[in-house]
Scaffold this active site. Structure first.
Site, short mmCIF file in Angstrom:
data_model
loop_
_atom_site.label_atom_id
_atom_site.label_comp_id
_atom_site.label_asym_id
_atom_site.label_seq_id
_atom_site.Cartn_x
_atom_site.Cartn_y
_atom_site.Cartn_z
N GLY A 12 0.76 -1.28 -0.08
CA GLY A 12 -0.01 -0.16 -0.02
C GLY A 12 0.80 1.32 -0.07
O GLY A 12 0.33 2.30 0.60
N THR A 13 2.16 1.38 -0.56
CA THR A 13 2.62 2.66 -0.63
C THR A 13 1.98 3.64 -1.58
O THR A 13 2.01 4.75 -1.49
CB THR A 13 4.20 2.25 -0.97
OG1 THR A 13 4.38 1.88 -2.39
CG2 THR A 13 4.86 1.57 0.00
N ASN A 14 1.29 3.17 -2.78
CA ASN A 14 0.60 4.00 -3.70
C ASN A 14 -0.49 4.58 -2.72
O ASN A 14 -0.92 5.81 -2.72
CB ASN A 14 0.24 3.13 -4.65
CG ASN A 14 1.13 3.34 -5.79
OD1 ASN A 14 1.64 4.33 -6.43
ND2 ASN A 14 1.80 2.10 -5.95
N ILE A 88 -9.13 -9.60 -10.76
CA ILE A 88 -9.59 -8.81 -11.95
C ILE A 88 -10.96 -8.76 -11.82
O ILE A 88 -11.88 -9.53 -11.16
CB ILE A 88 -9.19 -9.94 -13.14
CG1 ILE A 88 -8.05 -10.16 -13.22
CG2 ILE A 88 -10.00 -9.31 -14.58
CD1 ILE A 88 -7.00 -9.17 -13.73
N LEU A 89 -11.72 -7.31 -11.86
CA LEU A 89 -12.85 -6.94 -11.40
C LEU A 89 -13.43 -7.59 -12.66
O LEU A 89 -13.23 -7.44 -13.70
CB LEU A 89 -12.98 -5.36 -11.44
CG LEU A 89 -12.32 -4.91 -10.15
CD1 LEU A 89 -12.47 -3.31 -10.23
CD2 LEU A 89 -12.87 -5.48 -8.87
N ASN A 103 -6.30 2.11 -12.97
CA ASN A 103 -5.26 1.31 -12.44
C ASN A 103 -3.93 1.64 -12.69
O ASN A 103 -3.74 2.45 -13.73
CB ASN A 103 -5.54 -0.24 -12.92
CG ASN A 103 -4.67 -1.27 -12.62
OD1 ASN A 103 -4.33 -1.51 -11.49
ND2 ASN A 103 -3.91 -1.85 -13.51
N HIS A 105 0.06 0.40 -13.61
CA HIS A 105 0.54 -0.87 -13.76
C HIS A 105 2.09 -0.52 -14.19
O HIS A 105 2.51 0.37 -14.66
CB HIS A 105 0.09 -1.71 -15.01
CG HIS A 105 0.97 -2.79 -15.49
ND1 HIS A 105 0.74 -3.96 -14.89
CD2 HIS A 105 1.99 -3.10 -16.60
CE1 HIS A 105 1.48 -5.02 -15.21
NE2 HIS A 105 2.21 -4.35 -16.17
C1 GRF Z 1 2.81 -1.34 -7.79
O1 GRF Z 1 3.98 -1.49 -8.47
C2 GRF Z 1 1.68 -0.92 -8.88
O2 GRF Z 1 2.03 -0.80 -10.07
C3 GRF Z 1 1.31 -2.48 -8.80
O3 GRF Z 1 1.27 -3.09 -7.66
C4 GRF Z 1 2.36 -2.45 -6.67
C5 GRF Z 1 1.64 -1.69 -5.76
O4 GRF Z 1 2.67 -1.35 -4.60
N1 GRF Z 1 -0.10 -2.57 -9.52
P1 GRF Z 1 2.03 -0.69 -3.23
O5 GRF Z 1 1.16 -1.85 -2.72
O6 GRF Z 1 1.26 0.48 -3.65
O7 GRF Z 1 3.24 -0.47 -2.66
#
Ligand code: GRF
Length: 201
Positions: A12-14, A88-89, A103, A105
């Site tokens: 969950g860093t994003n 996958i939704l 999303n 990627h």
């Molecule tokens: C990221 O590399 C994103 O591109 C992919 O999954 C990873 C998630 O990383 N879809 P985080 O959980 O947000 O750290």
């Protein structure tokens, strides 16, 4: 207020970056719920930020996972962000939220994407192929895997000496910016989608 739901499967860093961007007022939005399809540290991050955190185990719900997620999120959100979400939704959620699910990627789509392409495999494939640039792609989610219209891409160099971990780290940094910028465009109503083309005002 612009209302967001976030789907996660991992660390969950994003997600954390979005939470911080909202708290620091770079994004004018609120996260209404974070849903994970498995036990994940991302749920802890949500709880710490006072956000409703829901686990909908993919092993328990299998075919009904997407419907169960829709039930949890409701139909009134402005945007659903897949931030490292690995399932996958399918079905109704894609119709109800058409052009409102994004999303991220970690490659330049259409390279190194599709079924089974997640985590370090993506970066290893890019390195093995010998590409000199890779990056990340924010795209609309449709009923394929990584096939929806592309909203934004950021690039990074790839070096022959790179390990998959090196490249992952370099791309991760760009993901945060790409997601924040994309969400900002949505909150400002600056995105129009026609077929595969995404117009940005
Ligand atoms: C990221 O590399 C994103 O591109 C992919 O999954 C990873 C998630 O990383 N879809 P985080 O959980 O947000 O750290």
């Amino acid at each position: 207020m612009f209302r967001i739901g976030v789907l996660v499967s991992g660390s969950g860093t994003n997600l954390q970056h979005i939470i911080d961007a909202i708290q620091e007022k770079r994004l004018n939005a609120s996260i209404e719920a974070v849903v994970s399809d498995r036990e994940a540290y991302a749920l802890e991050r949500a709880k710490k930020a006072g956000i409703r955190a829901v686990l909908i185990d993919r092993k328990e719900y299998k075919k009904d996972l997407s419907d169960k997620i829709l039930q949890e999120l409701g139909t009134e959100l402005d945007l659903i962000v897949l931030a490292g979400f690995l399932s996958i939704l399918k079905g109704k959620i894609l119709d109800i939220y058409k052009n409102k699910i994004i999303n991220i990627h970690p490659s330049l789509i259409p390279s190194f994407c599709g079924d089974g392409m997640y985590g370090l495999k993506v970066h290893q494939a890019a390195i093995d192929y010998g590409v000199k640039v890779s990056g990340c792609t924010v795209h609309i989610v449709d009923n394929g895997t990584d096939t929806g219209p592309i909203i934004m891409q950021k690039t990074v160099p790839v070096y022959a000496e790179d390990t998959a971990e090196d490249l992952q780290k370099r791309i991760h940094e760009q993901e945060y910016t790409a997601l924040e910028e994309t969400i900002k465009l949505f909150t400002e109503n600056k995105i129009t989608i026609q077929g595969r083309k995404v117009y940005i005002k």
